[in-house]
Scaffold this active site. Structure first.
Site, PDB file in Angstrom:
ATOM      1  CG  ASP A  74      -0.747  -7.527   1.641  1.00 54.64           C
ATOM      2  OD1 ASP A  74      -0.648  -6.301   1.810  1.00 54.64           O
ATOM      3  OD2 ASP A  74       0.200  -8.250   1.300  1.00 54.64           O
TER       4      ASP A  74
ATOM      5  CG  HIS B  15       1.561  -3.929   1.425  1.00 58.88           C
ATOM      6  ND1 HIS B  15       1.216  -4.882   2.352  1.00 58.88           N
ATOM      7  CD2 HIS B  15       2.460  -3.113   2.026  1.00 58.88           C
ATOM      8  CE1 HIS B  15       1.882  -4.651   3.473  1.00 58.88           C
ATOM      9  NE2 HIS B  15       2.647  -3.577   3.305  1.00 58.88           N
TER      10      HIS B  15
END
Length: 148
Positions: A12, A14
């Site tokens: 990920d 983000h």
């Protein structure tokens, strides 16, 4: 000052959520070690050990956290760490009920599980309560040992 390890696990990338969390936890008086994005389980564990952290805060927004967190609690235990563990974000792709997702991550060993709509203040208050409870337990344990 209480130290927490913060980061985004797995593949990920983000970053916005952990940036907000870092600022909120620092403003609340925590020493935050931010691992950034795409962090491995071992990076969280090594940082918690190195900084004598009291908590590990895992963020994941791309929906594959269950795969990324398999065996995480076992690694924490094998490292001999006594840390409170939180996870939050968009943890499952197509989740039907967040309650099911919460139970999945509790079964993986996380102390608390938050959805992507959780206000940082809620997590901060929960952590203060959890760490305060831990401190009382440790103090009671020390008193018992001292009184023996």
């Amino acid at each position: 000052m209480r130290t927490v390890i913060l980061g985004v696990i797995g593949s990920d990338a983000h970053v916005v959520g952990i940036t907000i969390l870092e600022r909120a936890f620092e403003a609340a008086g925590f020493d935050v070690v931010n691992l950034g994005v795409q962090s491995s389980q071992s990076e969280f564990i090594d940082a918690a050990d190195e900084h004598d952290a009291e908590a590990i805060l895992v963020s994941s927004l791309y929906g594959h956290a269950e795969q990324d967190c398999q065996g995480f609690q076992q690694q924490i235990n094998e490292a001999g760490l006594d840390v409170t563990t939180y996870i939050g974000g968009n943890l499952a792709v197509g989740q039907d009920s967040f309650e099911e997702t919460r139970e999945t991550f509790k079964a993986l060993g996380f102390d608390r599980v938050f959805d992507s709509e959780t206000d940082p203040e809620e997590a901060i208050e929960a952590l203060k309560a959890d760490l305060g409870h831990r401190s009382r337990e440790e103090a009671s344990s020390e008193k018992i040992q001292l009184g023996s």
